[in-house]
Design a protein around this motif. Structure first.
Motif, short mmCIF file in Angstrom:
data_model
loop_
_atom_site.label_atom_id
_atom_site.label_comp_id
_atom_site.label_asym_id
_atom_site.label_seq_id
_atom_site.Cartn_x
_atom_site.Cartn_y
_atom_site.Cartn_z
N GLY A 75 0.84 -1.18 0.00
CA GLY A 75 0.00 0.00 0.00
C GLY A 75 0.88 1.23 0.00
N SER A 76 0.43 2.31 0.61
CA SER A 76 1.24 3.52 0.68
C SER A 76 1.16 4.10 2.08
CB SER A 76 0.78 4.55 -0.35
OG SER A 76 -0.52 5.02 -0.04
N LYS A 77 2.14 4.92 2.42
CA LYS A 77 2.14 5.60 3.70
C LYS A 77 2.59 7.03 3.49
CE LYS A 77 6.95 4.75 5.05
NZ LYS A 77 7.86 4.30 6.12
N LEU A 78 2.13 7.92 4.37
CA LEU A 78 2.62 9.30 4.36
C LEU A 78 4.08 9.28 4.74
CD1 LEU A 78 2.11 12.36 4.15
CD2 LEU A 78 1.48 12.32 6.57
N TRP A 79 4.92 9.81 3.87
CA TRP A 79 6.36 9.77 4.07
C TRP A 79 6.88 11.11 4.60
CZ3 TRP A 79 10.50 9.89 -0.29
CH2 TRP A 79 11.73 9.43 0.20
N LEU A 80 6.35 12.20 4.06
CA LEU A 80 6.83 13.52 4.45
C LEU A 80 5.71 14.55 4.30
CD1 LEU A 80 9.33 15.45 5.07
CD2 LEU A 80 9.37 15.84 2.59
N LYS A 81 5.57 15.40 5.30
CA LYS A 81 4.73 16.59 5.20
C LYS A 81 5.63 17.79 5.40
CE LYS A 81 0.73 18.99 7.13
NZ LYS A 81 -0.35 18.98 8.16
N SER A 82 5.62 18.70 4.44
CA SER A 82 6.57 19.80 4.46
C SER A 82 6.15 20.92 5.40
CB SER A 82 6.71 20.38 3.05
OG SER A 82 5.58 21.18 2.72
N ALA A 83 7.08 21.83 5.63
CA ALA A 83 6.75 23.08 6.31
C ALA A 83 5.90 23.94 5.38
CB ALA A 83 8.03 23.83 6.68
N VAL A 84 5.18 24.89 5.95
CA VAL A 84 4.31 25.78 5.17
C VAL A 84 5.08 27.00 4.70
CG1 VAL A 84 2.22 27.20 5.23
CG2 VAL A 84 2.28 25.00 6.45
N LYS A 85 4.92 27.32 3.42
CA LYS A 85 5.48 28.55 2.87
C LYS A 85 4.37 29.62 2.89
CE LYS A 85 9.60 27.00 1.56
NZ LYS A 85 10.89 27.59 1.98
N GLN A 86 4.47 30.52 3.86
CA GLN A 86 3.44 31.55 4.01
C GLN A 86 3.42 32.46 2.78
OE1 GLN A 86 1.28 31.73 6.53
NE2 GLN A 86 2.19 30.03 7.69
N ASN A 87 2.19 32.74 2.31
CA ASN A 87 2.00 33.62 1.15
C ASN A 87 2.89 33.20 -0.03
OD1 ASN A 87 0.25 35.07 2.85
ND2 ASN A 87 1.92 36.42 3.52
N GLN A 88 2.91 31.90 -0.27
CA GLN A 88 3.69 31.25 -1.32
C GLN A 88 5.19 31.17 -1.00
OE1 GLN A 88 0.99 32.06 -5.35
NE2 GLN A 88 3.14 32.58 -5.35
N GLY A 89 5.75 32.19 -0.41
CA GLY A 89 7.18 32.16 -0.12
C GLY A 89 7.99 31.94 -1.38
N ASP A 90 9.12 31.22 -1.24
CA ASP A 90 9.95 30.97 -2.43
C ASP A 90 9.62 29.65 -3.10
OD1 ASP A 90 10.91 29.18 -0.58
OD2 ASP A 90 12.95 29.99 -0.51
N LEU A 91 8.69 28.87 -2.50
CA LEU A 91 8.23 27.58 -3.06
C LEU A 91 9.39 26.60 -3.28
CD1 LEU A 91 5.42 28.71 -5.55
CD2 LEU A 91 5.19 27.85 -3.20
N THR A 92 10.42 26.72 -2.47
CA THR A 92 11.54 25.78 -2.51
C THR A 92 11.78 25.25 -1.10
OG1 THR A 92 12.59 26.97 -4.35
CG2 THR A 92 13.99 25.49 -3.06
N TRP A 93 11.88 23.92 -1.00
CA TRP A 93 12.10 23.27 0.29
C TRP A 93 13.42 22.51 0.25
CZ3 TRP A 93 7.43 24.02 -1.92
CH2 TRP A 93 6.39 24.52 -1.12
N ASN A 94 14.30 22.83 1.16
CA ASN A 94 15.57 22.10 1.31
C ASN A 94 15.30 20.86 2.17
OD1 ASN A 94 18.10 21.09 1.94
ND2 ASN A 94 19.04 23.11 2.07
N LEU A 95 15.50 19.68 1.60
CA LEU A 95 15.15 18.43 2.28
C LEU A 95 16.38 17.58 2.61
CD1 LEU A 95 12.17 17.47 -0.06
CD2 LEU A 95 12.05 18.70 2.13
N THR A 96 17.56 18.16 2.43
CA THR A 96 18.80 17.39 2.60
C THR A 96 18.87 16.71 3.95
OG1 THR A 96 19.94 18.96 1.14
CG2 THR A 96 21.30 17.50 2.47
N ALA A 97 18.55 17.42 5.01
CA ALA A 97 18.69 16.89 6.36
C ALA A 97 17.65 15.82 6.68
CB ALA A 97 18.60 18.02 7.38
N SER A 98 16.63 15.70 5.86
CA SER A 98 15.57 14.71 6.11
C SER A 98 15.98 13.29 5.71
CB SER A 98 14.29 15.10 5.37
OG SER A 98 13.81 16.35 5.83
#
Length: 261
Positions: free
Chosen positions: A172-195
């Motif tokens: 089946g599938s599982k939730l793997w990652l839920k990102s932080a919220v980019k308020q008012n769109q922000g830069d729409l880029t998420w650094n995930l290296t540390a995850s």
């Protein structure tokens, strides 16, 4: 007469001593063995673990974090003397699979088995960037004016991936990652290296995107469906450092920056 009294007391004392031995608990010789199909595997590879016992198992508690959390495995009729468990892992390193087996008499036996997870061919996701989505740069929060940046979506995404069911081996599938919220769109880029997000590149990711309104979320993928498949296998041969995914009908365009082994 005194001899008769002494004899009677002796018989009573002997009888009391015998009764004490009869009341001692009976040893429950409940033995359990746990054996992994293999002790070294790679990211997302499914491994089976056999649990066998000399008496019927009524219930199992299974954990991969020393019982900080656990899953139950059992049926109303019990598990018999043998059952198979299924596991897959998405992080590298040494893993301990622990089980607590309970028999019909309530006796609990704890056992564990060691697994070593290697990276194998898994790619690592280092960042995600959204280039466009439906109604980007437009109003998602109509309570604000057309010039107020608060009208823009407060964007977050989630990723789901394949997972195996503990007791029946179904995928089946599982939730793997839920990102932080980019308020008012922000830069729409998420650094995930540390995850440390590793995934078998022959698999797919399931991507969802939403506007966080505090008490509820608005879907930004024009669903249903509320998740879209990202097929990593399209890039297995070329192995680029940037994987691009577009779904024109909903104006979705995003990039995954990855590291290949």
């Amino acid at each position: 007469m005194k001899k008769t009294i002494y004899l009677t007391l002796s018989i009573l004392l002997w009888a009391c001593g015998g009764s004490s031995e009869d009341d001692s608990p009976i040893f429950d010789n409940f033995t359990v063995n746990v054996t992994a199909q293999k002790n070294t595997l790679t990211i997302d590879e499914v491994v089976t673990v056999a649990v066998t016992a000399n008496k019927n198992i009524s219930n199992l508690q299974v954990s991969t974090d020393n019982f900080a959390t656990s899953q139950g495995a059992g049926t109303s009729s019990g598990l018999g003397t043998a059952t198979t468990l299924y596991f897959n892992f998405d992080t590298v390193g040494a893993k301990t699979i622990s089980i607590k087996a309970t028999n019909e008499a309530g006796t609990v036996v704890e056992k564990s088995v060691q697994i070593n997870v290697q990276r194998g061919t898994a790619l690592k996701i280092n960042s995600l960037k959204i280039l466009s989505f439906h109604n980007i740069n437009q109003t998602w929060d109509p309570e604000f004016s057309g010039t107020d940046s608060n009208r823009l979506a407060d964007v977050f995404f989630s990723l789901s991936k394949r997972n195996v069911h503990l007791t029946n081996g179904n995928l089946g599938s599982k939730l793997w990652l839920k990102s932080a919220v980019k308020q008012n769109q922000g830069d729409l880029t998420w650094n995930l290296t540390a995850s440390n997000l590793y995934i078998d590149p022959t698999l797919s990711l399931w991507f969802s995107l939403a506007d966080d309104d505090g008490t509820f979320s608005q879907d930004l993928l024009m669903g249903p469906p509320f998740e879209r498949e990202l097929k990593l296998s399209n890039y297995v041969t070329s192995k680029p450092s940037t994987l691009r995914f577009t779904i024109p009908e909903i104006n979705l365009d995003l990039e995954l920056m990855v590291e290949w082994p």
